[in-house]
Enzyme design. Sequence first.
Site, short mmCIF file in Angstrom:
data_model
loop_
_atom_site.label_atom_id
_atom_site.label_comp_id
_atom_site.label_asym_id
_atom_site.label_seq_id
_atom_site.Cartn_x
_atom_site.Cartn_y
_atom_site.Cartn_z
N HIS A 189 -7.33 35.99 -31.16
CA HIS A 189 -6.29 35.31 -30.40
C HIS A 189 -6.78 33.92 -30.03
CE1 HIS A 189 -3.18 34.54 -27.37
NE2 HIS A 189 -2.54 35.54 -27.94
N ASP B 139 -0.59 42.96 -30.96
CA ASP B 139 0.02 43.47 -32.20
C ASP B 139 -0.74 44.62 -32.83
OD1 ASP B 139 0.77 40.10 -32.64
OD2 ASP B 139 2.25 41.70 -32.40
#
Length: 438
Positions: free
Chosen positions: A315, A373
């Site tokens: 991320h 996710d």
Amino acid sequence: MGLPQPSDKATLSFDDGTPPLEIPIYRGTVGPDVLDIRALYSKTGKFTYDPGFLSTASCNSTITYIDGDKGELLYRGYPIEQLATRCDFLEVCHLLLFGELPDEKQKADFVKRVTNHTMVHEQMQFFLRGFRRDAHPMAVMTGLVGAMSAFYPDSMNLNDPWQREVSAIRLIAKLPTLTAMAYKYTVGQPLIYPRNDLSYTGNFMRMMFAVPAEEYKVNDVLVRALDRIFILHADHEQNASTSTVRLCASSGTNPFAAIAAGVACLWGPAHGGANEAALNMLYDIQKNGGVERIGEFIAKVKDKNSSVRLMGFGHRVYKNYDPRAKLMRETCHEVLGELGLQDDPLFKLAMALEKIALEDDYFVSRKLYPNVDFYSGIVQKAIGIPVPLFTAVFALARTVGWIAQLNEMIADPEYKIGRPRQLYVGSTQRDVKPIGQR
Ligand code: SDX
């Protein structure tokens, strides 16, 4: 809202004779300070250079705060862990849109307003019929959301607060209906109309899975799990799709077009498309030997010459565990337990992959942790949502965040149309030669 008083200043000095420049520094309520470089070009004729916006704050905001090092996420100051377990999605929508959690009466009014806007213009189903049945749901959603500007002309003016609020309610209310329509169309089943006696998420589940041939019974555990998934995906600072919505809306276009731009950006596998890609990655590993062959897959991920990435990991902001991934993993346990799928091979594979990755120096040294996710696809698949629809569900949930961010920008008296500059490294001026001399 608006910028606080400068807390300090920095002096930029140049060795090319450009006079030094004093730059105000602003301190937020929490998080990194910012250097206000708005006068840099006019004062020095120079730009800053930050193509991936790694060190750039594009705005000041009061909506969402992420502490990437601690793995913390706050919506309007409330920790995501508390919102995901103590509120439902429409309460969180009210919080993101208006800045406060609703009291009983405010919640009842807001739920009623959203519920009464869940139907879509009857002509939209004919617009839908223009797509191939095997179109990717995100292609359909990009079209349908953009098409809303052709069906709701009375709420298009971004600069009218009332029209902004009406379009916000319409978007939040109709995204579930449009998402379910996109799904039903691809599986060749009749479209199911919304019902006003169901909750927001119960309504979505019924529109997705009911068939006219029999009564549909809403499973409250699955509805609660999906409602929590919506909360976890509702907003996330200035991510790629939110920045797209802000930049698109900064031209003064209508809210439906701006949100459609966000849907299109979210589709990418590096962003919202990662949940679909993560599940397909798990399927591939399972097909090629499962847990026993994870080592080979990880080796491919670490091989610079392969373009293989561990989807659902890493991320730009979180350099610690994404708090949403933790909550998503818990939701996984709940849903699989409710459905008697505790031994779901994909979930076991995902947990094995996570364990190996979190012990491998390649991931540890790069601070790559599971993000929202990684587990969301497993939960959505268990709930019955087909893989190609995962990102459309993400878009459904993120619509409220996009709208809140768009409204915040429009309400800021200092906002201007976004127009970045560049470092030009192309040809200097040259003359066109006749084609015979080229
Ligand atoms: C979302 O921004 C948001 O807030 C987004 C989001 C939201 O709610 O809006 O949180 C939702 O989009 C979550 C992210 C979903 N994407 C994925 O899961 C796709 C896989 N992850 C990546 O591609 C990547 O981690 C990004 C895109 C998420 C972040 O990329 P960055 O910050 O540009 O980092 P990078 O690509 O520069 O990577 C740094 C290093 C590189 O290695 P080196 O060149 O230093 O050797 O880490 C490696 C990368 O190769 N790396 C990965 C990896 N992610 C980064 N290696 C293997 N697998 C990965 N997933």
